[in-house]
Design an enzyme around this catalytic site. Structure first.
Site, PDB file in Angstrom:
ATOM      1  CG  LEU A 105      41.359  -9.126   6.714  1.00 21.43           C
ATOM      2  CD1 LEU A 105      41.005  -7.685   7.004  1.00 21.43           C
ATOM      3  CD2 LEU A 105      42.425  -9.228   5.635  1.00 21.43           C
ATOM      4  CG  ASP A 106      37.561  -9.379   5.777  1.00 21.37           C
ATOM      5  OD1 ASP A 106      37.217  -8.298   6.267  1.00 21.37           O
ATOM      6  OD2 ASP A 106      38.181  -9.483   4.716  1.00 21.37           O
TER       7      ASP A 106
END
Lengths: 276, 276, 276, 276
Positions: free
Chosen positions: D219-220
């Site tokens: 994530l990210d």
């Protein structure tokens, strides 16, 4: 060993291939390369970081392979020698001297020359020779001659005008052609000439700036090297703009010297080519 | 309920105390306040965000308490009405329309008027009335009269020149005094007039910018509202500068309209006061 | 004479009116004013620049008029006294000393204390007392005690950590509560702790930055005062990022000291209020 | 005709000479060239703008001359095909569609796919097909399969997540490997995950930002392409930060798509090489 090769010449097809092939033949490894073609002016600019040991024949072969009039230099990693000229304001001079102290600039400040003695303590603090050459009682040409002779003794690579608040004579500019870098306290071409912060305040601008440029014989008209700006508001007067602006001047002036010292800077007519 | 009180008047001692005390007496709570005193021009500017319900007497009492000639307004939180003028370029017009669609601007675009029909699809896409008023065969005054009459039907609070590439007649400017906001594609006062990106390229600048300003009868000389800039390099020509610059123009123009729509913008002679 | 009045207290209706009316009664003219209401935390902050001669009763009356627990100060225009702590890096220390030399900061650097002797020449160059307090052979608490005792002799208003590469003990932080300003070489909260430029390089970020913050007992977690950033590229490694970053660190650290010295800085829980 | 040649391979001495000499032999003129050597990862990246007509043998000869595993592409000047995914927020989607309308991006938006229908009017305004694929009642994998099948019909070069507020399954990411560009509303790695503006407000930062990055299964955490930031103050809450931030998100997302569409973007492990 590490070298920087700079090349500029008339543009023609195949130049990058010629230069890089010759490097390859001479066992010079290219670790970084920048080129620019000015298609309008038909000029080619290239900066090449090399590792290896260039033989004496490398440069002469290169010159032979390139179009007539090509300007090539192989810079070894010594410090660039700079003489700084100043008047009374400390920030640009101090900014460079501090960065030299920090080892953050590839330059050696050989001397500071000023037309007042105010900045002597600052130069001394950083152990740099300081010469006061007063302009009092001298014509512009006489003063410029005296300053120029003093500079000449140091044979500097560059002359930095660290807020030197005097207009230079054409003779002085010609004597040190393409070597003089000035910092002007506005984002040129806005506010040419005297008191740019007062001009900026009167006009009510919302940004102020500074410009480092090579000096030619048109006031504030030489090739621009670096510019930067900062926001101001209605609450700023000319004095507070000047205070804010000094930080920009310092930064921009140091950056221009740094670019020159790393051979990232080419003069192209009345413009510059600046490799980042 | 929430209101914005704007005040401007001759400066004198005790103004903030007078205004804020009156608010307090009327049970108006100040949630945000900005003041500025132009000490040179002796003018006082204040913007006050209030919660509460101002009675009818509040503004009249305020007016009585302030120096003669004071200009006070109590703005209720309705949208500011804007007519946009354009020519052929889409970016500034589209920027505003998109932000209106996003609900990011406190404005209502009532109509788009252009001297060409190219932008009709863009206005239509956002369901905004579009009027083409061609300048062909008309004198400047005739065209401005026609456009002005059309604008007048909408009674807008503001007129935004979204790259309207025509010079306005003094009559038009006077008719909509202090209401016309223009976007100019340079960091004024650099590169006044036509083809600023070409001028920028010729001069070899390292920054380009845009300026939103109120329009008066001097070309590109009205009070500056917002300016912003971006870096360019030797590798940019006038065309690529224009492409980069359009983003700045869009941003700066939208910001100026936003400031106006939030009543953060005051005209002070040939300058502006802008509260952030 | 010119003074700066700072006020912070529990928010309630009518505070601006109370303070400005009292100034008016005491013939104190407000030349500049900033307020902020933290509506969530229900705190009121105000900074007022006054001209006039405040009587002894002014502050006591003010205190009586404000909510219980209000903190008010009337600052006369003397320089703010600062002790700087450093280790080996010159740029932040030199940046402040140079700006002091330029008369660009409203501070007086009383002394420099470092855990190595490398920076003695820099302090001496600017005629500032330098003390080396080596941490060798001392526990953290012993060293902090020794440094703290030395600081205490100077009774500074502020302690600036000019790249002081040591973690402070809770006792030290408590001893100089709300007085210690640190510069961290990342845009917090990214890259907390050691070697932020290496972290930034590993993550492949396109911007790096610096953060000035008050020090509390959580590492790099205190109230943030100033942040700034600059662009980097794939061509930068951790070392060149550090070189670029030092300019940002210097600027941000100087700006934080400047804000504090102009009383534009308030601590509000784990945040700051900064008036521009 | 004009082409862009992109090359990436294991680094070795003489690569630039090989590539540029081959171009020269094939009568291809280099008008712009950028190289980067990742000395740590020993990878070579090059982007070359050519004029001329490359024969069929050019690419095969090039491939033969380069180290094994080299990835070379010759891009003709057609538009890059993009499918945009969105949820409810209009600004990033609208920003791209407007720039496409302005002819400012070298892309063709083939379709917009969203998990709500709110943005249909915006897509329609710009005559772009809109598909609503609701996630209601579907597992993540089912929804991603449905969306992925729809995307696959368009065979896009790139997938832009224009504030698509859903976490993608590993299967989806693998299906469109190295083709998905996301915009995250913080300057990563600060404020990973949900509600970054709330996190920023809680931490009291003075800058907020946005990050465009390739999507991988962390994530990210994918390779960062573009980042930009803007200043905020104590007066901003999470909501006003979000409003300010949307402008940055829009700009950064558009810039990432533009870089990709001009073949200036290379993935290098968990980082990117971005030629300006």
């Amino acid at each position: 060993m590490s070298y920087i090769l700079t090349t500029q010449c008339r543009d023609e097809i195949g130049l990058i291939a010629k230069i890089t092939s010759l490097c390859h033949e001479h066992n010079l490894n290219i670790v970084r390369n920048n080129e620019f073609v000015d298609t309008e002016g038909k000029r080619f600019f290239m900066r090449t970081e090399l590792t290896g040991t260039p033989s004496e024949r490398f440069l002469s072969q290169l010159q032979t392979n390139l179009p007539e009039g090509a300007i090539t230099h192989l810079h070894s990693p010594t410090k660039v020698k700079v003489v700084l000229l100043a008047t009374k304001e400390a920030h640009c001079l101090g900014g460079v001297l501090l960065k030299q102290f920090e080892n953050a600039l590839n330059i050696e400040v050989q001397a500071v020359i000023a037309n007042y003695s105010d900045l002597e303590p600052l130069a001394s603090a950083f152990n740099v020779p300081f010469h006061c050459v007063s302009h009092e009682g001298l014509s512009r040409n006489e003063h410029d001659k005296k300053v120029g002779d003093l500079i000449a003794k140091y044979s500097p690579d560059l002359i930095g005008l660290a807020k030197y608040m005097r207009i230079l004579s054409p003779e002085f500019v010609a004597r040190f052609e393409d070597k003089i870098i000035n910092i002007h306290h506005s984002f040129l071409p806005a506010f040419i000439g005297a008191k740019p912060y007062h001009q900026a305040f009167e006009r009510g601008v919302k940004i102020i700036g500074a410009t480092a440029h090579f000096v030619n014989n048109e006031l504030d008209e030489g090739p621009i090297i670096v510019q930067d700006v900062t926001q101001v508001t209605h609450a700023n007067n000319a004095e507070s703009m000047a205070k804010i602006g000094r930080d920009i001047e310092k930064t921009v002036f140091c950056k221009a010297l740094q670019l020159a010292s790393e051979y990232k800077l080419f003069i192209n007519g009345n413009k510059t080519v600046v490799f980042k």
